[in-house]
Design a protein around this motif. Sequence first.
Motif, PDB file in Angstrom:
ATOM      1  N   GLU A   1      10.737 -10.957   3.652  1.00  0.00           N
ATOM      2  CA  GLU A   1       9.942 -11.351   2.490  1.00  0.00           C
ATOM      3  C   GLU A   1       8.754 -10.414   2.306  1.00  0.00           C
ATOM      4  OE1 GLU A   1       7.390 -15.199   0.845  1.00  0.00           O
ATOM      5  OE2 GLU A   1       7.843 -14.999   2.976  1.00  0.00           O
ATOM      6  N   ALA A   2       8.091 -10.062   3.411  1.00  0.00           N
ATOM      7  CA  ALA A   2       6.922  -9.178   3.330  1.00  0.00           C
ATOM      8  C   ALA A   2       7.296  -7.819   2.743  1.00  0.00           C
ATOM      9  CB  ALA A   2       6.306  -9.011   4.716  1.00  0.00           C
ATOM     10  N   VAL A   3       8.415  -7.268   3.192  1.00  0.00           N
ATOM     11  CA  VAL A   3       8.811  -5.938   2.721  1.00  0.00           C
ATOM     12  C   VAL A   3       9.328  -6.001   1.287  1.00  0.00           C
ATOM     13  CG1 VAL A   3      10.367  -3.984   3.091  1.00  0.00           C
ATOM     14  CG2 VAL A   3       9.296  -5.118   5.048  1.00  0.00           C
ATOM     15  N   VAL A   4      10.206  -6.949   0.997  1.00  0.00           N
ATOM     16  CA  VAL A   4      10.793  -7.019  -0.350  1.00  0.00           C
ATOM     17  C   VAL A   4       9.724  -7.244  -1.404  1.00  0.00           C
ATOM     18  CG1 VAL A   4      12.235  -8.427  -1.876  1.00  0.00           C
ATOM     19  CG2 VAL A   4      13.104  -7.701   0.362  1.00  0.00           C
ATOM     20  N   PHE A   5       8.904  -8.276  -1.232  1.00  0.00           N
ATOM     21  CA  PHE A   5       7.908  -8.576  -2.263  1.00  0.00           C
ATOM     22  C   PHE A   5       6.705  -7.645  -2.184  1.00  0.00           C
ATOM     23  CE2 PHE A   5      10.517 -12.372  -2.360  1.00  0.00           C
ATOM     24  CZ  PHE A   5      10.642 -12.572  -3.724  1.00  0.00           C
ATOM     25  N   GLY A   6       6.440  -7.071  -1.007  1.00  0.00           N
ATOM     26  CA  GLY A   6       5.394  -6.052  -0.934  1.00  0.00           C
ATOM     27  C   GLY A   6       5.767  -4.816  -1.752  1.00  0.00           C
ATOM     28  N   ARG A   7       7.031  -4.430  -1.677  1.00  0.00           N
ATOM     29  CA  ARG A   7       7.491  -3.280  -2.472  1.00  0.00           C
ATOM     30  C   ARG A   7       7.469  -3.601  -3.980  1.00  0.00           C
ATOM     31  NH1 ARG A   7      13.059  -1.079  -0.703  1.00  0.00           N
ATOM     32  NH2 ARG A   7      12.321   0.847  -1.640  1.00  0.00           N
ATOM     33  N   ILE A   8       7.885  -4.808  -4.315  1.00  0.00           N
ATOM     34  CA  ILE A   8       7.904  -5.197  -5.727  1.00  0.00           C
ATOM     35  C   ILE A   8       6.481  -5.281  -6.288  1.00  0.00           C
ATOM     36  CG2 ILE A   8       8.449  -7.080  -7.320  1.00  0.00           C
ATOM     37  CD1 ILE A   8      10.913  -7.637  -5.536  1.00  0.00           C
ATOM     38  N   ALA A   9       5.568  -5.866  -5.508  1.00  0.00           N
ATOM     39  CA  ALA A   9       4.185  -5.952  -5.949  1.00  0.00           C
ATOM     40  C   ALA A   9       3.573  -4.572  -6.116  1.00  0.00           C
ATOM     41  CB  ALA A   9       3.354  -6.774  -4.962  1.00  0.00           C
ATOM     42  N   GLY A  10       3.818  -3.689  -5.144  1.00  0.00           N
ATOM     43  CA  GLY A  10       3.282  -2.338  -5.231  1.00  0.00           C
ATOM     44  C   GLY A  10       3.815  -1.581  -6.431  1.00  0.00           C
ATOM     45  N   ALA A  11       5.081  -1.823  -6.774  1.00  0.00           N
ATOM     46  CA  ALA A  11       5.673  -1.161  -7.939  1.00  0.00           C
ATOM     47  C   ALA A  11       5.215  -1.763  -9.247  1.00  0.00           C
ATOM     48  CB  ALA A  11       7.203  -1.221  -7.848  1.00  0.00           C
ATOM     49  N   GLY A  12       4.731  -3.021  -9.195  1.00  0.00           N
ATOM     50  CA  GLY A  12       4.380  -3.711 -10.431  1.00  0.00           C
ATOM     51  C   GLY A  12       2.993  -3.402 -10.961  1.00  0.00           C
ATOM     52  N   VAL A  13       2.072  -3.025 -10.090  1.00  0.00           N
ATOM     53  CA  VAL A  13       0.705  -2.762 -10.537  1.00  0.00           C
ATOM     54  C   VAL A  13       0.690  -1.537 -11.439  1.00  0.00           C
ATOM     55  CG1 VAL A  13      -1.634  -2.194  -9.835  1.00  0.00           C
ATOM     56  CG2 VAL A  13      -0.269  -3.787  -8.456  1.00  0.00           C
ATOM     57  N   GLY A  14       0.206  -1.707 -12.638  1.00  0.00           N
ATOM     58  CA  GLY A  14       0.087  -0.593 -13.577  1.00  0.00           C
ATOM     59  C   GLY A  14       1.379  -0.120 -14.188  1.00  0.00           C
ATOM     60  N   ALA A  15       2.458  -0.880 -13.929  1.00  0.00           N
ATOM     61  CA  ALA A  15       3.759  -0.461 -14.469  1.00  0.00           C
ATOM     62  C   ALA A  15       3.818  -0.679 -15.977  1.00  0.00           C
ATOM     63  CB  ALA A  15       4.861  -1.262 -13.792  1.00  0.00           C
TER      64      ALA A  15
ATOM     65  N   ALA B   1       0.824  -1.210   0.000  1.00  0.00           N
ATOM     66  CA  ALA B   1       0.000   0.000   0.000  1.00  0.00           C
ATOM     67  C   ALA B   1       0.857   1.257   0.000  1.00  0.00           C
ATOM     68  CB  ALA B   1      -0.933  -0.014   1.203  1.00  0.00           C
ATOM     69  N   HIS B   2       1.861   1.299   0.861  1.00  0.00           N
ATOM     70  CA  HIS B   2       2.727   2.479   0.916  1.00  0.00           C
ATOM     71  C   HIS B   2       3.516   2.655  -0.387  1.00  0.00           C
ATOM     72  CE1 HIS B   2       2.210   4.110   4.932  1.00  0.00           C
ATOM     73  NE2 HIS B   2       2.207   2.876   5.425  1.00  0.00           N
ATOM     74  N   THR B   3       3.956   1.571  -0.978  1.00  0.00           N
ATOM     75  CA  THR B   3       4.687   1.660  -2.241  1.00  0.00           C
ATOM     76  C   THR B   3       3.795   2.206  -3.348  1.00  0.00           C
ATOM     77  OG1 THR B   3       6.060  -0.220  -1.565  1.00  0.00           O
ATOM     78  CG2 THR B   3       6.067   0.360  -3.903  1.00  0.00           C
ATOM     79  N   LEU B   4       2.559   1.756  -3.377  1.00  0.00           N
ATOM     80  CA  LEU B   4       1.598   2.276  -4.351  1.00  0.00           C
ATOM     81  C   LEU B   4       1.372   3.767  -4.154  1.00  0.00           C
ATOM     82  CD1 LEU B   4      -0.801  -0.753  -4.149  1.00  0.00           C
ATOM     83  CD2 LEU B   4       0.115   0.127  -6.305  1.00  0.00           C
ATOM     84  N   LEU B   5       1.232   4.188  -2.908  1.00  0.00           N
ATOM     85  CA  LEU B   5       1.029   5.604  -2.624  1.00  0.00           C
ATOM     86  C   LEU B   5       2.237   6.430  -3.051  1.00  0.00           C
ATOM     87  CD1 LEU B   5      -0.665   5.297   0.873  1.00  0.00           C
ATOM     88  CD2 LEU B   5      -1.765   6.022  -1.256  1.00  0.00           C
ATOM     89  N   GLU B   6       3.437   5.894  -2.828  1.00  0.00           N
ATOM     90  CA  GLU B   6       4.645   6.593  -3.255  1.00  0.00           C
ATOM     91  C   GLU B   6       4.671   6.805  -4.766  1.00  0.00           C
ATOM     92  OE1 GLU B   6       7.644   4.822   0.234  1.00  0.00           O
ATOM     93  OE2 GLU B   6       7.786   4.109  -1.833  1.00  0.00           O
ATOM     94  N   ARG B   7       3.998   5.927  -5.497  1.00  0.00           N
ATOM     95  CA  ARG B   7       3.958   6.014  -6.958  1.00  0.00           C
ATOM     96  C   ARG B   7       2.737   6.786  -7.457  1.00  0.00           C
ATOM     97  NH1 ARG B   7       2.965   1.390  -9.225  1.00  0.00           N
ATOM     98  NH2 ARG B   7       3.948   1.956 -11.207  1.00  0.00           N
ATOM     99  N   GLY B   8       2.024   7.428  -6.532  1.00  0.00           N
ATOM    100  CA  GLY B   8       0.886   8.243  -6.929  1.00  0.00           C
ATOM    101  C   GLY B   8      -0.393   7.482  -7.177  1.00  0.00           C
TER     102      GLY B   8
END
Length: 476
Positions: free
Chosen positions: A462-476, A25-32
């Motif tokens: 694992e939660a942080v690494v793949f959570g960040r990757i997943a958040g960055a991947g949506v809509g990329a 969620a936070h990674t998605l927010l960072e990406r607008g």
Amino acid sequence: MTTSSTPSALPTIVVGGGLAGLTAAHTLLERGKRVVLLDKSPGLGGNSVKASSGINGAGTETQKALGVEDSVKAFAADTTKSAVPHENPALISVLTANSASAISWLADPNTFGIDLSLLSRLGGHSAARTHRDKGGAPGWAITSALMKKLVAISEEEGERGEKRVAIVKNARVVRLCAADDGTRISGVEYEVGTELKTIEGEGVVLATGGYGADFSETSYLAAHRPDLLSLSTTNGAHATGDGIRLATAQSLPANLRAGTTDLSLVQVHPTGFVDPANPDAKTKFLAAEALRGAGGMLLDKDGKRFVKEVERRDVVTAAMQTVQKEGRGPVRLVLGEKAVREVAKHCAFYVSKGLMQRYDNALDFSADVGIPLATLLTTLASFGGADDAFGPGPGAPYAPNEALHVAIITPVVHYTMGGLSISPSAQILTPSGDPIPGLFAAGEVVGGVHGGNRLAGSSLLEAVVFGRIAGAGVGA
């Protein structure tokens, strides 16, 4: 929630409010991006808030400041050795290569400013790389910081009254929705009370956790590890494999249906507390691996050690189960004064819960539980010394007159290494290995990252690494 028909205006739906979901969620927010976070429980946090040993990182600023030599290559080698024969080199590479940046993201004052300044070397690690805070509760320190910030953001309104993130609790997701043309996952259906709601999204991130609390006849444990049904668990009641069921549902088009991996691989943690007031409780408190990492020892009923305490979890568990089967139980975890100082807040909490007892000295301990004093004194004197049969470890010989903290422990279902198949970019895969458009996963719902055995400190990672990757991947 009303959404626009323009794909870029749709929110991303995150299912699960533990550390993996919060990170996404936070990674998605960072990406607008806009986010809707759904959690079936009345509160966020999941199992992440209970993690008590720390979070791994190789090549971090904390290690450099403390003069600890480590590398991603060494971390990957340790993880691979632990995972054999079920290792997935691609996922191990992602986990370990992104570990230092995950620690930096959490510790950076501009993001969360979490204290991760203490290091431990835990079982299966070739270096001290498990980071934790001075407060002694790293899972809570990390997860609560992300929770508090996300809640604060959810209360903010933009110039037009819109919100960047909506958090919906007591929301049980019952179905993933496919787009009309069957090309992607386009949303979810969820229940809140008796009301069924549907929400459309740009993508969906599943972060629903594992299945280590479901002992029912229809559970993944019953299907794949019936031998574990008699054990207790450290998992919260929410850990019932929901995300796996959602992504593999037969109601989905075949091209959007997920594959799974390693569902029979379940980590039995060696040290769950046996509560003297309720010894048969199905849910048990975890005796943190940090206790053994600080120099705690494991003794059989005769006061003898039987395994190197900082071996891998699967090795220690197997040794304990042998002791129990041979009638040499119960197994006790014993900490001297030096070890207790290192994990003082852990011990104070366990004592307050009645899970751990303090004795003034070895004589009092021996008299209370019936361990032969001579055997106990020999064991205490040899621990960590030149004549230690188990080799060097984190501890030092105990003095016969020092205070001891003691608890009865037993193996418990702790972590499910199996789950949904994902790519290194956290995209969920079909059984044939094709990525499913619009569907990502992070955290314990994922399979394949840890293989046959998870190293201590790698669940939060694992939660942080793949959570960040997943958040960055949506809509990329």
